[in-house]
Write a protein that holds these residues in place. Structure first.
Motif, PDB file in Angstrom:
ATOM      1  N   ASN A   1       4.049   1.327  -8.071  1.00 19.63           N
ATOM      2  CA  ASN A   1       4.423   0.734  -9.086  1.00 19.63           C
ATOM      3  C   ASN A   1       2.896   0.636  -9.820  1.00 19.63           C
ATOM      4  O   ASN A   1       1.682   0.288  -9.328  1.00 19.63           O
ATOM      5  N   MET A   2       3.004   0.741 -11.088  1.00 24.13           N
ATOM      6  CA  MET A   2       1.758   0.942 -11.931  1.00 24.13           C
ATOM      7  C   MET A   2       1.677   0.150 -13.200  1.00 24.13           C
ATOM      8  O   MET A   2       2.886   0.115 -13.965  1.00 24.13           O
TER       9      MET A   2
ATOM     10  N   VAL B   1      -3.535   8.768   0.791  1.00 20.68           N
ATOM     11  CA  VAL B   1      -2.641   8.105   1.519  1.00 20.68           C
ATOM     12  C   VAL B   1      -2.392   8.819   2.754  1.00 20.68           C
ATOM     13  O   VAL B   1      -1.265   8.573   3.279  1.00 20.68           O
ATOM     14  N   ASP B   2      -3.445   9.482   3.272  1.00 19.27           N
ATOM     15  CA  ASP B   2      -3.128  10.291   4.450  1.00 19.27           C
ATOM     16  C   ASP B   2      -2.998   9.294   5.824  1.00 19.27           C
ATOM     17  O   ASP B   2      -2.915   9.712   6.810  1.00 19.27           O
TER      18      ASP B   2
ATOM     19  N   ALA C   1      10.256  -2.465   1.092  1.00 17.85           N
ATOM     20  CA  ALA C   1       9.379  -3.292   0.152  1.00 17.85           C
ATOM     21  C   ALA C   1       8.447  -3.986   0.563  1.00 17.85           C
ATOM     22  O   ALA C   1       7.691  -4.795  -0.138  1.00 17.85           O
ATOM     23  N   LYS C   2       7.675  -3.277   1.373  1.00 20.21           N
ATOM     24  CA  LYS C   2       6.340  -3.705   1.934  1.00 20.21           C
ATOM     25  C   LYS C   2       5.311  -3.194   1.236  1.00 20.21           C
ATOM     26  O   LYS C   2       5.142  -1.863   1.137  1.00 20.21           O
ATOM     27  N   LEU C   3       4.432  -3.972   0.689  1.00 16.06           N
ATOM     28  CA  LEU C   3       3.129  -3.514   0.136  1.00 16.06           C
ATOM     29  C   LEU C   3       2.163  -2.674   1.152  1.00 16.06           C
ATOM     30  O   LEU C   3       1.688  -3.279   2.233  1.00 16.06           O
ATOM     31  N   VAL C   4       1.831  -1.271   0.910  1.00 17.46           N
ATOM     32  CA  VAL C   4       1.241  -0.604   1.855  1.00 17.46           C
ATOM     33  C   VAL C   4      -0.370  -0.398   1.391  1.00 17.46           C
ATOM     34  O   VAL C   4      -1.017   0.305   2.106  1.00 17.46           O
ATOM     35  N   TYR C   5      -0.445  -0.359   0.032  1.00 17.43           N
ATOM     36  CA  TYR C   5      -1.645   0.238  -0.827  1.00 17.43           C
ATOM     37  C   TYR C   5      -1.590  -0.271  -2.129  1.00 17.43           C
ATOM     38  O   TYR C   5      -0.760  -0.519  -2.617  1.00 17.43           O
TER      39      TYR C   5
ATOM     40  N   SER D   1      -4.054  -1.095 -14.601  1.00 24.17           N
ATOM     41  CA  SER D   1      -4.892  -2.383 -14.391  1.00 24.17           C
ATOM     42  C   SER D   1      -4.625  -2.646 -12.655  1.00 24.17           C
ATOM     43  O   SER D   1      -5.458  -3.078 -12.163  1.00 24.17           O
ATOM     44  N   ASN D   2      -3.301  -2.147 -12.385  1.00 27.38           N
ATOM     45  CA  ASN D   2      -2.784  -2.514 -10.986  1.00 27.38           C
ATOM     46  C   ASN D   2      -2.073  -1.480 -10.243  1.00 27.38           C
ATOM     47  O   ASN D   2      -0.835  -1.307 -11.122  1.00 27.38           O
TER      48      ASN D   2
END
Length: 265
Positions: free
Chosen positions: A249-250, A238-239, A221-225, A212-213
């Motif tokens: 993280n799934m 993710v090129d 720890a920075k969200l990049v995608y 779902s996410n």
């Protein structure tokens, strides 16, 4: 001349008497969360009694009700609500559930409004963050804690009178257990690697799994995608990312959290 000397003397005395007031604008001095290890909350620097005001302090997170998974990175949000107040502050930490040591690893995701404090064992506001009542960060879970973990927060709803009198102080805590082994079993059914030609992240599963996410974090720890509703197996392009180590993280539709590490060449 005498007036100039007098004026300068007044300024010097003012600066000597008020460093604590202005220093708190740039964050807690540390160890003021109300946790067992810290021993103090924001009333150590601000007058008053904690939790006597009309405000509400809360901690939100995507840690599932089943518990956290060791090595998994989660989003943490602190929210302080009180009407007729426009200046706020906070400090959050995490400790072992059996009143033991600090645990887990915080990550700064908002460099403008938040920063580390207390030897990186806590997060607090910066001066820019005092005009907000919501602060976000990440936290990576530890392993092997039978008693789980507890987040402790203390926050201020400041009246803006320029000193530490009349502010409202609040404290709260939220505990989580480590997830059961059933999550680990599902994690073992999933593998992730990078296609060296296309630079796609290839995520294989021995059976179809609905995510779902889906989130990708770098080592800071920075969200990049991020992407919603992914059916495994799948390929994620993710090129646009630089070479390095990334954490996947799934979260399944059932609420289980699965984490994988990949290295982009």
């Amino acid at each position: 001349m005498k007036k100039s000397i007098y004026f300068l003397s007044v300024i010097a005395i003012f600066l000597l008497l008020t460093p604590n007031v202005f220093s708190k604008l740039n964050g807690s001095p540390g160890a003021k969360t109300g946790s067992p290890m810290d021993g103090n909350n924001c009333t150590a620097c601000h007058s008053g009694t904690a939790n006597t005001g009309s405000g509400t302090l809360s901690v939100a997170t995507n840690i599932p009700v089943q518990g956290y998974t060791a090595g998994q990175t989660y989003a943490i949000t602190v929210n302080m609500i009180q009407s007729s107040i426009s200046r706020f502050g906070f400090e959050i930490t995490c400790e072992e559930g059996n009143f033991g040591a600090k645990t887990g690893t915080f990550g700064i995701t908002d460099n403008t409004n938040t920063k580390f404090v207390n030897n990186n064992n806590a997060v607090t506001h910066k001066q820019a963050g005092t005009t907000s009542n919501t602060w976000s960060m990440n936290w990576t879970a530890p392993a092997g804690l039978t008693a789980g973990v507890v987040f402790y927060v203390s926050a201020i709803a400041a009246n803006g009178n320029g000193n530490n009198n009349g502010d409202q102080v609040y404290t709260t805590s939220r505990s989580f257990a480590e997830a059961t082994t059933s999550v680990s079993e599902k994690q073992n059914k999933i593998t992730a690697f990078v296609n060296p030609i296309s630079k796609d992240i290839m995520i294989n599963a021995v059976e179809p799994i609905y995510i779902s996410n889906f989130e990708v974090y770098d080592i800071s720890a920075k969200l990049v995608y991020s992407k919603k509703e992914v059916l495994l197996p799948s390929a994620i392009n993710v090129d646009f990312l630089n070479s390095g180590i990334y954490i996947l993280n799934m979260q399944t539709r059932g609420g289980e959290m699965i984490t994988k590490k990949v290295i982009l060449p």
